[in-house]
Design a protein around this motif. Structure first.
Motif, PDB file in Angstrom:
ATOM      1  N   SER A  51       0.846  -1.191   0.000  1.00 13.98           N
ATOM      2  CA  SER A  51       0.000   0.000   0.000  1.00 13.98           C
ATOM      3  C   SER A  51       0.875   1.231   0.000  1.00 13.98           C
ATOM      4  CB  SER A  51      -0.917  -0.001   1.209  1.00 13.98           C
ATOM      5  OG  SER A  51      -0.131   0.034   2.370  1.00 13.98           O
ATOM      6  N   ILE A  52       0.231   2.361  -0.239  1.00 12.49           N
ATOM      7  CA  ILE A  52       0.955   3.630  -0.181  1.00 12.49           C
ATOM      8  C   ILE A  52       0.679   4.214   1.197  1.00 12.49           C
ATOM      9  CG2 ILE A  52       1.296   5.859  -1.272  1.00 12.49           C
ATOM     10  CD1 ILE A  52       1.592   3.824  -3.394  1.00 12.49           C
ATOM     11  N   TYR A  53       1.702   4.341   1.967  1.00 12.10           N
ATOM     12  CA  TYR A  53       1.531   5.010   3.252  1.00 12.10           C
ATOM     13  C   TYR A  53       1.302   6.492   3.020  1.00 12.10           C
ATOM     14  CZ  TYR A  53       2.866   1.584   6.818  1.00 12.10           C
ATOM     15  OH  TYR A  53       2.895   0.548   7.693  1.00 12.10           O
ATOM     16  N   THR A  54       0.285   7.037   3.614  1.00 14.67           N
ATOM     17  CA  THR A  54       0.182   8.489   3.615  1.00 14.67           C
ATOM     18  C   THR A  54       0.891   8.961   4.886  1.00 14.67           C
ATOM     19  OG1 THR A  54      -1.955   8.150   4.635  1.00 14.67           O
ATOM     20  CG2 THR A  54      -1.950   8.619   2.281  1.00 14.67           C
ATOM     21  N   PRO A  55       1.208  10.250   4.980  1.00 14.00           N
ATOM     22  CA  PRO A  55       1.949  10.708   6.160  1.00 14.00           C
ATOM     23  C   PRO A  55       1.193  10.369   7.445  1.00 14.00           C
ATOM     24  CG  PRO A  55       1.997  12.385   4.465  1.00 14.00           C
ATOM     25  CD  PRO A  55       1.042  11.323   3.992  1.00 14.00           C
ATOM     26  N   LEU A  56       1.867   9.663   8.346  1.00 15.37           N
ATOM     27  CA  LEU A  56       1.222   9.251   9.587  1.00 15.37           C
ATOM     28  C   LEU A  56       2.249   8.955  10.658  1.00 15.37           C
ATOM     29  CD1 LEU A  56       1.666   5.938   9.835  1.00 15.37           C
ATOM     30  CD2 LEU A  56      -0.154   5.871   8.173  1.00 15.37           C
ATOM     31  N   ALA A  57       1.755   8.877  11.881  1.00 17.48           N
ATOM     32  CA  ALA A  57       2.572   8.419  13.012  1.00 17.48           C
ATOM     33  C   ALA A  57       1.809   7.280  13.661  1.00 17.48           C
ATOM     34  CB  ALA A  57       2.789   9.553  14.007  1.00 17.48           C
ATOM     35  N   LEU A  58       2.434   6.105  13.664  1.00 18.18           N
ATOM     36  CA  LEU A  58       1.803   4.871  14.138  1.00 18.18           C
ATOM     37  C   LEU A  58       2.496   4.419  15.414  1.00 18.18           C
ATOM     38  CD1 LEU A  58       0.167   2.121  13.662  1.00 18.18           C
ATOM     39  CD2 LEU A  58       2.194   1.358  12.417  1.00 18.18           C
ATOM     40  N   LEU A  59       1.719   4.256  16.464  1.00 16.89           N
ATOM     41  CA  LEU A  59       2.286   3.818  17.742  1.00 16.89           C
ATOM     42  C   LEU A  59       1.821   2.396  18.055  1.00 16.89           C
ATOM     43  CD1 LEU A  59       3.697   4.316  20.515  1.00 16.89           C
ATOM     44  CD2 LEU A  59       1.558   5.365  21.279  1.00 16.89           C
ATOM     45  N   VAL A  61       7.097   6.809  11.956  1.00 14.95           N
ATOM     46  CA  VAL A  61       6.611   8.025  11.312  1.00 14.95           C
ATOM     47  C   VAL A  61       6.970   7.966   9.847  1.00 14.95           C
ATOM     48  CG1 VAL A  61       6.681  10.535  11.273  1.00 14.95           C
ATOM     49  CG2 VAL A  61       7.104   9.324  13.395  1.00 14.95           C
ATOM     50  N   THR A  62       6.032   8.257   9.005  1.00 13.74           N
ATOM     51  CA  THR A  62       6.386   8.484   7.617  1.00 13.74           C
ATOM     52  C   THR A  62       5.730   9.774   7.183  1.00 13.74           C
ATOM     53  OG1 THR A  62       6.263   7.724   5.362  1.00 13.74           O
ATOM     54  CG2 THR A  62       4.548   6.929   6.844  1.00 13.74           C
ATOM     55  N   ASN A  63       6.468  10.552   6.462  1.00 12.97           N
ATOM     56  CA  ASN A  63       5.971  11.865   6.113  1.00 12.97           C
ATOM     57  C   ASN A  63       5.937  12.042   4.604  1.00 12.97           C
ATOM     58  OD1 ASN A  63       6.774  15.293   6.885  1.00 12.97           O
ATOM     59  ND2 ASN A  63       4.819  14.268   6.831  1.00 12.97           N
ATOM     60  N   LEU A  64       5.963  10.907   3.914  1.00 15.19           N
ATOM     61  CA  LEU A  64       5.906  10.898   2.456  1.00 15.19           C
ATOM     62  C   LEU A  64       4.824   9.920   2.054  1.00 15.19           C
ATOM     63  CD1 LEU A  64       9.556  10.387   1.203  1.00 15.19           C
ATOM     64  CD2 LEU A  64       8.124  12.369   0.814  1.00 15.19           C
ATOM     65  N   ASP A  65       4.231  10.103   0.900  1.00 13.14           N
ATOM     66  CA  ASP A  65       3.334   9.081   0.362  1.00 13.14           C
ATOM     67  C   ASP A  65       4.220   8.021  -0.244  1.00 13.14           C
ATOM     68  OD1 ASP A  65       0.718  10.311   0.775  1.00 13.14           O
ATOM     69  OD2 ASP A  65       1.548  11.860  -0.516  1.00 13.14           O
ATOM     70  N   ILE A  66       4.436   6.951   0.493  1.00 16.72           N
ATOM     71  CA  ILE A  66       5.479   6.035   0.092  1.00 16.72           C
ATOM     72  C   ILE A  66       4.929   4.610  -0.042  1.00 16.72           C
ATOM     73  CG2 ILE A  66       6.246   5.582   2.472  1.00 16.72           C
ATOM     74  CD1 ILE A  66       8.616   6.407  -0.338  1.00 16.72           C
ATOM     75  N   PRO A  67       5.239   3.947  -1.147  1.00 14.85           N
ATOM     76  CA  PRO A  67       4.738   2.586  -1.304  1.00 14.85           C
ATOM     77  C   PRO A  67       5.509   1.664  -0.364  1.00 14.85           C
ATOM     78  CG  PRO A  67       5.628   3.462  -3.379  1.00 14.85           C
ATOM     79  CD  PRO A  67       6.080   4.352  -2.283  1.00 14.85           C
ATOM     80  N   THR A  69      14.097   4.748  -1.452  1.00 18.24           N
ATOM     81  CA  THR A  69      14.685   3.457  -1.830  1.00 18.24           C
ATOM     82  C   THR A  69      14.290   3.045  -3.252  1.00 18.24           C
ATOM     83  OG1 THR A  69      13.021   1.856  -1.100  1.00 18.24           O
ATOM     84  CG2 THR A  69      14.536   2.688   0.597  1.00 18.24           C
ATOM     85  N   LEU A  70      13.642   3.941  -3.977  1.00 15.96           N
ATOM     86  CA  LEU A  70      13.191   3.626  -5.341  1.00 15.96           C
ATOM     87  C   LEU A  70      13.695   4.697  -6.298  1.00 15.96           C
ATOM     88  CD1 LEU A  70       9.434   3.000  -4.471  1.00 15.96           C
ATOM     89  CD2 LEU A  70      11.127   1.208  -4.910  1.00 15.96           C
ATOM     90  N   SER A  71      13.811   4.319  -7.584  1.00 17.25           N
ATOM     91  CA  SER A  71      14.091   5.346  -8.585  1.00 17.25           C
ATOM     92  C   SER A  71      12.778   6.070  -8.873  1.00 17.25           C
ATOM     93  CB  SER A  71      14.624   4.702  -9.862  1.00 17.25           C
ATOM     94  OG  SER A  71      13.555   4.014 -10.501  1.00 17.25           O
ATOM     95  N   PRO A  72      12.823   7.271  -9.465  1.00 14.20           N
ATOM     96  CA  PRO A  72      11.576   7.977  -9.790  1.00 14.20           C
ATOM     97  C   PRO A  72      10.637   7.115 -10.634  1.00 14.20           C
ATOM     98  CG  PRO A  72      13.446   9.457 -10.042  1.00 14.20           C
ATOM     99  CD  PRO A  72      14.021   8.095  -9.769  1.00 14.20           C
ATOM    100  N   ILE A  73      11.205   6.382 -11.605  1.00 12.57           N
ATOM    101  CA  ILE A  73      10.374   5.549 -12.471  1.00 12.57           C
ATOM    102  C   ILE A  73       9.721   4.414 -11.667  1.00 12.57           C
ATOM    103  CG2 ILE A  73      10.378   4.014 -14.506  1.00 12.57           C
ATOM    104  CD1 ILE A  73      11.076   6.777 -15.375  1.00 12.57           C
ATOM    105  N   GLN A  74      10.514   3.778 -10.798  1.00 13.08           N
ATOM    106  CA  GLN A  74       9.955   2.714  -9.956  1.00 13.08           C
ATOM    107  C   GLN A  74       8.864   3.259  -9.039  1.00 13.08           C
ATOM    108  OE1 GLN A  74      13.689   1.527  -8.170  1.00 13.08           O
ATOM    109  NE2 GLN A  74      13.577  -0.525  -9.089  1.00 13.08           N
ATOM    110  N   TYR A  75       9.135   4.436  -8.468  1.00 16.00           N
ATOM    111  CA  TYR A  75       8.142   5.037  -7.573  1.00 16.00           C
ATOM    112  C   TYR A  75       6.846   5.284  -8.330  1.00 16.00           C
ATOM    113  CZ  TYR A  75       5.716   8.314  -4.566  1.00 16.00           C
ATOM    114  OH  TYR A  75       4.755   8.919  -3.787  1.00 16.00           O
ATOM    115  N   GLN A  76       6.970   5.872  -9.532  1.00 15.48           N
ATOM    116  CA  GLN A  76       5.785   6.156 -10.330  1.00 15.48           C
ATOM    117  C   GLN A  76       5.026   4.869 -10.643  1.00 15.48           C
ATOM    118  OE1 GLN A  76       6.031   7.001 -14.527  1.00 15.48           O
ATOM    119  NE2 GLN A  76       4.711   8.815 -14.261  1.00 15.48           N
TER     120      GLN A  76
END
Lengths: 300, 300
Positions: free
Chosen positions: B50-58, B82-88, B238-245
């Motif tokens: 999934s794509i994490y949206t910015p969040l703090a998980l405890l 904590v993740t502060n990026l929309d990251i897969p 940890t991804l290239s722009p193309i991989q991220y896209q």
């Protein structure tokens, strides 16, 4: 003791410990960034006339006594007093000892925050009755929690205070509005209510204390007949508009003599008196001593 | 156990009790007004992309496992992520049982609040190093207190939530910024930092996922040489722009098939693929099954 009261008394103990940690010796400590003032006193004080500004005062230990016009109130541990008007009052700490010091804290109330919250709140129908200028209520856990957090913030770094204090203060205002004195605060701050009209009249007199008061004009300015205005003003402040103005003038004169070293005559004219003799007589009636001697006593 | 750790573990216990009170049975509970999501799970889950949206998980109990590109992380009781990026990311609950359920809660992060706070804070000099898209840290008392208040708010009336949640959420953001992962969040959100440029590039790709990516153009748009841009993008995501896209496109395609009943071909074109065959192959590589079968599994 019910579970509920136990939680309240435990939290009051935590707050007492926090105040004694911040003030191991008797003193009054003001933390401007938190809009918080805390007191630790080991002896009763003498009655002192002053103008209360809008505040919420919570007593943790000992007792305080306030006279508002013809009304007397005594409140103690676990009670808080709210006033949302600039109101002249004579008050003193009536119970305090080295073994059981008077411990109390108050926050200044912010009419901007109150207006903001009232817009967001689904208020129960206001009772509509006109209220006294002060209310006393028993403290409840949510308000205590917020006061505790503010007192803990008092020892934190400046940055944390700057960021956290507005949040805790907003919560305190909200807890006050939803607590036992909420109806009082809400009514005074609800535009269009009689209380709010009187609040505005009080503010007007306070800001224009040197002007001659004409009750008919004031009543018209605040949308009431002269007799309704007079009656409501008395209900809220326990004073007539003229008496209220006189107290504001005398307090302001005292302040000018203390802070700006005015002599009695200069102070009298500055606050709107036309006769220095009349000023001296009324000053003595309010503060117990003629101006010069009172100032000598206060600066001794 | 030190006094400090004791206070942390007591507060974690209070939070666990509060979550179990709100969710006596295993479930995931979202309280929108508090921007809070809580989970009570009694079994490990299968890995899910999934794509994490910015969040703090405890995490209060149990463990969670996340794979971010080539990096694996496992975090458990008393830790927050904590993740502060929309990251897969591919993640799953790795430790949970009926006797010792997985208990966790997260709040969505608000970049507006972070920017606000950063303006008010006297930040220590940022390390300047570029950060990964996720940070894991040990929870401290002030953050726990704020999470506890938010979880308590979850059972309160709508009005109280509406007024109190913004205050508690602002505090949580502040505690995150002053906690062990603060440098990470601050750097990502500090305009002009390399992290912030990458954050913006990530946002740009996410918002324009159907467009063809040209790394040279992107690098120029975000003020870096192509090689610096590529290197920094890899460090953060940890991804290239193309991989991220590609991951964003595949997730969006999955969402369209699930939420809007698109078939595989329509979804492929909608997210920018020119070949449905290539889409199917890449979809299978990411989600383990070809599109139609994956959707069947997910909606079973």
């Amino acid at each position: 003791m019910s579970e509920f009261d136990k939680s309240v008394s435990e939290k009051i103990d935590l707050l007492k410990r926090q105040l004694l940690k911040l003030m191991p010796e008797p003193t009054v400590l003001k933390v401007a960034a938190c809009k918080l003032t805390m007191a630790h006193l080991q002896h009763p004080t003498s009655p002192r006339c002053s103008i209360y500004t809008p505040l919420a005062l919570l007593i943790l230990q000992g007792k305080k006594h306030s006279v508002l016009g013809s009304e007397e109130m005594e409140y103690g541990a676990g009670q808080y007093m709210v006033t949302n008007l600039d109101i002249p009052s004579t008050c003193h700490v009536s119970e305090a000892s080295p073994e059981k010091p008077y411990l109390a804290l108050y926050v200044e109330l912010d009419s901007g925050i109150i207006a903001d919250l009232l817009r967001e709140m689904l208020l129960p129908k206001l009772t509509g009755g006109i209220h006294r200028a002060m209310a006393v209520a028993k403290v409840e856990t949510p308000l205590l929690d917020a006061f505790l957090r503010l007192a803990e913030l008092a020892e934190k770094a400046e940055e944390e205070q700057k960021i956290m204090a507005p949040l805790v203060l907003r919560e305190i205002h909200y807890r006050l509005l939803t607590g036992a004195a909420g109806d009082y605060i809400a009514t005074l701050n609800t535009v269009g209510s009689k209380d709010n009209q009187i609040l505005k009249a009080v503010e007007w007199i306070k800001n224009n204390f040197a002007e001659k008061i004409n009750v008919d004009d004031l009543a018209e300015r605040f949308g009431m007949t002269a007799s309704t205005f007079y009656r409501n003003f008395m209900k809220v402040t326990t004073l007539s508009p003229i008496q209220y103005q006189k107290q504001i003038r005398l307090n302001e004169a005292q302040r000018l003599m203390l802070a700006k070293s005015f002599d009695a005559q200069k102070a009298a004219y500055a606050v709107g008196y036309e006769s220095a003799t009349q000023f001296s007589a009324e000053y003595k009636r309010r503060f117990g001593l003629p101006p010069a001697r009172d100032i000598k006593r206060l600066t001794a």
